[in-house]
Design a protein around this motif. Structure first.
Motif, mmCIF file in Angstrom:
data_model
loop_
_atom_site.group_PDB
_atom_site.id
_atom_site.type_symbol
_atom_site.label_atom_id
_atom_site.label_comp_id
_atom_site.label_asym_id
_atom_site.label_seq_id
_atom_site.Cartn_x
_atom_site.Cartn_y
_atom_site.Cartn_z
ATOM 1 N N TYR A 143 0.857 -1.174 0.000
ATOM 2 C CA TYR A 143 0.000 0.000 0.000
ATOM 3 C C TYR A 143 0.899 1.231 0.000
ATOM 4 O O TYR A 143 1.801 1.339 0.833
ATOM 5 C CB TYR A 143 -0.891 0.046 1.234
ATOM 6 C CG TYR A 143 -1.840 -1.119 1.357
ATOM 7 C CD1 TYR A 143 -3.093 -1.083 0.748
ATOM 8 C CD2 TYR A 143 -1.498 -2.251 2.078
ATOM 9 C CE1 TYR A 143 -3.966 -2.152 0.866
ATOM 10 C CE2 TYR A 143 -2.371 -3.322 2.193
ATOM 11 C CZ TYR A 143 -3.603 -3.264 1.583
ATOM 12 O OH TYR A 143 -4.461 -4.327 1.704
ATOM 13 N N ALA A 146 -3.009 0.535 -3.932
ATOM 14 C CA ALA A 146 -2.809 -0.792 -3.345
ATOM 15 C C ALA A 146 -2.308 -1.694 -4.464
ATOM 16 O O ALA A 146 -2.850 -1.676 -5.571
ATOM 17 C CB ALA A 146 -4.111 -1.335 -2.770
ATOM 18 N N ILE A 200 -6.775 3.588 -3.883
ATOM 19 C CA ILE A 200 -7.391 3.582 -2.555
ATOM 20 C C ILE A 200 -8.478 4.654 -2.565
ATOM 21 O O ILE A 200 -8.223 5.796 -2.940
ATOM 22 C CB ILE A 200 -6.330 3.864 -1.464
ATOM 23 C CG1 ILE A 200 -5.365 2.677 -1.381
ATOM 24 C CG2 ILE A 200 -6.990 4.165 -0.125
ATOM 25 C CD1 ILE A 200 -4.167 2.921 -0.496
ATOM 26 N N HIS A 226 -11.332 -2.181 3.683
ATOM 27 C CA HIS A 226 -10.174 -2.451 4.526
ATOM 28 C C HIS A 226 -10.329 -1.640 5.811
ATOM 29 O O HIS A 226 -10.801 -0.504 5.778
ATOM 30 C CB HIS A 226 -8.883 -1.972 3.851
ATOM 31 C CG HIS A 226 -8.472 -2.737 2.643
ATOM 32 N ND1 HIS A 226 -9.244 -2.834 1.501
ATOM 33 C CD2 HIS A 226 -7.336 -3.418 2.382
ATOM 34 C CE1 HIS A 226 -8.607 -3.543 0.598
ATOM 35 N NE2 HIS A 226 -7.438 -3.919 1.109
#
Length: 120
Positions: free
Chosen positions: A46, A59, A68, A91
């Motif tokens: 990330y 990501a 993201i 996430h």
């Protein structure tokens, strides 16, 4: 007098903790492995960009790179989503001084990345 001193010490600690959380910066590249339900692991990376409590970035997995989206930091908790082939994958993670414990939800599966470590 003792009570006043303890109250003051407690308030100073609370302010210090809030200040530390306010200045938490995760910008940079973090790497780790995601353990799948079948026992296999997938390497993840990330790259976070941070503007206050807003988080953006990319990501990366063996399947490619995705943006993201909807990233936020609240205290020591990070939440965001990535869209893979039309499927939003949420996430959430807990930020520590040198690592992030990340939970990923793919469909009905709840997966966990033990600890992401900062690469740079």
């Amino acid at each position: 007098m003792k009570r006043k001193l303890l109250t003051t010490a407690f308030l100073v600690c609370c302010v210090a903790i809030c200040m530390a959380a306010a200045f938490l910066n995760i910008a940079g590249t973090w790497t780790g492995n995601l353990k799948m339900t079948d026992g296999n692991t997938i390497p993840l990376s990330y790259t976070f960009k941070q503007d206050g409590d807003k988080v953006t970035g990319m990501a990366t997995s063996p399947q490619g790179e995705v943006a993201i989206e909807s990233g936020k930091i609240a205290g020591d908790v990070i939440t965001f989503s990535v869209n893979v082939q039309g499927m939003d994958i949420p996430h959430s993670g807990k930020i520590y001084a040198d690592s992030i414990a990340m939970d990923v939800t793919v469909g009905d599966d709840k997966l966990h990345s033990k600890l992401l470590k900062k690469a740079n």
